[in-house]
Design an enzyme around this catalytic site. Sequence first.
Site, short mmCIF file in Angstrom:
data_model
loop_
_atom_site.label_atom_id
_atom_site.label_comp_id
_atom_site.label_asym_id
_atom_site.label_seq_id
_atom_site.Cartn_x
_atom_site.Cartn_y
_atom_site.Cartn_z
N LEU A 169 67.50 25.52 24.41
CA LEU A 169 67.37 24.06 24.46
C LEU A 169 65.99 23.60 24.01
O LEU A 169 65.86 22.55 23.36
CB LEU A 169 67.68 23.55 25.87
N LYS A 170 64.96 24.36 24.32
CA LYS A 170 63.60 23.98 23.92
C LYS A 170 63.44 24.01 22.40
O LYS A 170 62.89 23.07 21.81
CB LYS A 170 62.59 24.90 24.59
N VAL A 171 63.89 25.07 21.73
CA VAL A 171 63.73 25.10 20.27
C VAL A 171 64.62 24.04 19.62
O VAL A 171 64.27 23.50 18.57
CB VAL A 171 63.99 26.49 19.67
#
Length: 320
Positions: A169-171
């Site tokens: 989710l962060k990338v």
Amino acid sequence: MKIGFIGLGNVGGKLAGSLLRNGHELVVRDLDATAMAPFVARGAAAGDSPAQMARDCELLITCLPSPSACAAVMEGPDGLLKGLGAGKIWAEMSTTDSGEIVRLAALVRATGAEAIECPVSGGCHRADTGNISIFAGCTRESFERVLPVLTTLGRRVLHTGDIGTASVLKVMTNYLATANLVTLCEALVTCKAAGMDLATTYEAIRISSGNSFVHETESQVILNGSRDISFTMDLVNKDIGLFQALADMHGVPLEVSPLLNRIFQDGEARYGGRELSPNIIRRLEEATGLDIRAPGFPAEMVDDEPEEPGYEVRPRGRDG
């Protein structure tokens, strides 16, 4: 809970500052001794080595610039794995590869310790005030154990599932932010070429359907000319490269992502990896001969919201 924090860069230093400001017992370490000095002056202890910090602290946080840097801190001769054991928690706050975080988490769990990945999103200025958002990938039991610390570090904390989910989710969010940055650069340069006032252009975007978090932050430092958002082109290339690799792994035929990767690879080749990421607009400034600056905009972003206690964000349908 005694906390060890390794990595005091643009983001890590601000996160560690939130812990110290809120009264946590803190041990810090960075390869740059000058980065440690202000924390020691404010009451933190200086860590001798990752292994010793793991022996002395209950919670070990790493916030490092690359997967390879994290692996070195974890697996080196005096790495964290040498000191971890039952009752300890390792929390990785870097933006990293989901496969690598799963691999390292397995090594941590083999020592009897718990592993959590908790990358942050929302800009360095919000990391500085404890108002940043945090994604946490781990077991529910580990999440609840470390939640009081996470809600000191950030305002909105989302449990994303097991190890690896938060990194995905962060990338993804960094990919979306990069796509927004590139389109904002194109919009600002095109409006300048069309004779529009840039301050007026900024407000038109801000009050319309074109608005976004990226516009309200990065467009301002672009127009100031400082271009200082405390993020660099090499880090953008790392993050959007990780997102492209994720899509490739799962057979998703992306079209915009490869173009973004080529744009930022070109930007890094032209200006260097440590060039500030909003300066990707220089490619268009040089191509058009236009200067995309306007008076009245800040050189850096400062969070104007007061620090508030953090809380868990629950996905829809999971309110119980």
